[in-house]
Design a protein around this motif. Structure first.
Motif, short mmCIF file in Angstrom:
data_model
loop_
_atom_site.label_atom_id
_atom_site.label_comp_id
_atom_site.label_asym_id
_atom_site.label_seq_id
_atom_site.Cartn_x
_atom_site.Cartn_y
_atom_site.Cartn_z
N LEU A 75 -12.77 15.98 -38.80
CA LEU A 75 -12.77 17.22 -38.04
C LEU A 75 -12.81 16.95 -36.54
CD1 LEU A 75 -12.94 20.31 -37.83
CD2 LEU A 75 -15.42 20.11 -38.12
N THR A 78 -9.41 15.86 -35.36
CA THR A 78 -8.49 17.00 -35.33
C THR A 78 -8.78 17.89 -34.14
OG1 THR A 78 -8.28 16.97 -37.75
CG2 THR A 78 -7.66 19.00 -36.61
N GLN A 79 -10.07 18.16 -33.90
CA GLN A 79 -10.46 19.02 -32.78
C GLN A 79 -10.10 18.39 -31.44
OE1 GLN A 79 -14.60 19.55 -33.84
NE2 GLN A 79 -14.22 21.60 -34.65
N TYR A 91 -13.06 23.44 -28.89
CA TYR A 91 -13.08 23.34 -30.35
C TYR A 91 -14.26 22.51 -30.85
CZ TYR A 91 -8.40 25.37 -30.75
OH TYR A 91 -7.32 26.23 -30.72
N VAL A 96 -15.07 23.99 -39.45
CA VAL A 96 -13.66 24.11 -39.83
C VAL A 96 -13.24 25.58 -39.79
CG1 VAL A 96 -11.98 23.81 -41.69
CG2 VAL A 96 -13.68 22.03 -41.27
N SER A 99 -12.98 26.81 -36.25
CA SER A 99 -11.79 26.24 -35.60
C SER A 99 -10.55 27.01 -36.03
CB SER A 99 -11.65 24.76 -35.96
OG SER A 99 -12.73 24.01 -35.49
N MET A 100 -10.48 27.34 -37.33
CA MET A 100 -9.33 28.10 -37.83
C MET A 100 -9.31 29.51 -37.25
SD MET A 100 -9.14 26.80 -41.80
CE MET A 100 -7.59 27.66 -42.14
N CYS A 103 -7.86 29.35 -33.89
CA CYS A 103 -6.39 29.22 -33.94
C CYS A 103 -5.73 30.56 -34.28
CB CYS A 103 -5.99 28.17 -34.97
SG CYS A 103 -6.39 26.48 -34.51
N LEU A 115 -4.92 22.43 -40.09
CA LEU A 115 -6.32 22.50 -40.51
C LEU A 115 -6.42 22.90 -41.98
CD1 LEU A 115 -7.85 24.26 -37.38
CD2 LEU A 115 -8.64 22.07 -38.29
N ASP A 118 -5.33 19.75 -43.95
CA ASP A 118 -6.24 18.60 -43.82
C ASP A 118 -7.55 18.80 -44.57
OD1 ASP A 118 -4.40 17.33 -42.27
OD2 ASP A 118 -5.43 17.63 -40.35
#
Length: 239
Positions: A75, A78-79, A91, A96, A99-100, A103, A115, A118
């Motif tokens: 995570l 990705t962030q 982020y 998770v 974060s979504m 987005c 996301l 993943d």
């Protein structure tokens, strides 16, 4: 002192305690938010999380903790990529789901898809998350558009419930009620927001005399002829 403690714990076979100590040290020495701006700190943070995950694997009872460390490292990576492409949006430090949601609000469909893939977010989880995110933002137009995209894997009652909880206008709620498949549920939801004629029409489809009568009584003389005709037909049938 920390190394001495770990040596003692290792001699006692307390690998889970070593892992817990290592995890605490990593986070205290490499703050995730600060590490975003320092490649060395970020590398130490990610490698430290991997070491912690390896330590947790010594006991089957801590498989969850091991997996959590691996997922957390993933995570963070990705962030960091998201951070690089959107310098004004924070982020790191978000879950998770958060974060979504970020987005979704930014319209970053590509990152959202990444996301979802993943972290193996199911379609049902994704739909519930997007419904909640848009309802929290009072973005009724986008929520209504989302309901029209394709057949919802969670049905349309969650749209109604989330929007109603956040104070959506009745006109918005009605668009979601109309998509609910169960006629009884439609009738009850229409009645709950005061749209009695719509409730009567839905109730007529159920052929439930008690429901029809209850909705007619709520409306008094204002209910249209559809409910009255349906009630009359049912009374004739069961008389």
């Amino acid at each position: 002192e920390s190394d001495s403690l770990k040596t003692v714990l290792q001699s006692m076979g307390k690998h889970e305690d070593i892992a817990s100590t290592t995890f605490a040290e990593i986070l205290s020495e490499n703050n995730p938010i600060e590490a975003n701006d320092d490649p060395n700190k970020f590398a130490n943070l990610v490698s430290g999380l991997q070491r912690t995950a390896d330590l947790y694997t010594f006991t089957k009872e801590h498989a969850f903790e091991s997996r959590a460390c691996i997922e957390y490292a993933k995570l963070l990576k990705t962030q960091r990529k998201l951070q690089d492409t959107s310098s004004h949006t924070q982020y790191t430090g978000l879950s998770v789901a958060e974060s979504m949601s970020q987005c979704i609000m930014l319209g970053n469909a590509r990152a959202l898809t990444q996301l979802k893939s993943d972290f193996k977010i199911t379609d049902r989880q994704f739909w519930f998350l997007k419904i909640r995110t848009l309802s929290n933002a009072h973005d009724w137009n986008t929520l209504a558009d989302f309901a029209q995209e394709k057949k919802s894997p969670v049905g349309y009652l969650p749209f109604y419930e989330a929007a109603k909880e956040k104070g959506a206008p009745n006109a918005v709620l009605a668009t979601f009620i109309r998509k609910i498949g169960d006629a009884r549920s439609r009738a009850e939801k229409f009645a709950a927001i005061g749209l009695v004629n719509e409730a009567a029409e839905a109730a007529a489809a159920t052929k439930d005399q008690d429901l029809l009568t209850r909705i007619r009584d709520m409306a008094g003389t204002s209910v249209n002829s559809i409910a009255n005709n349906a009630i009359g037909q049912l009374r004739g049938k069961f008389a």
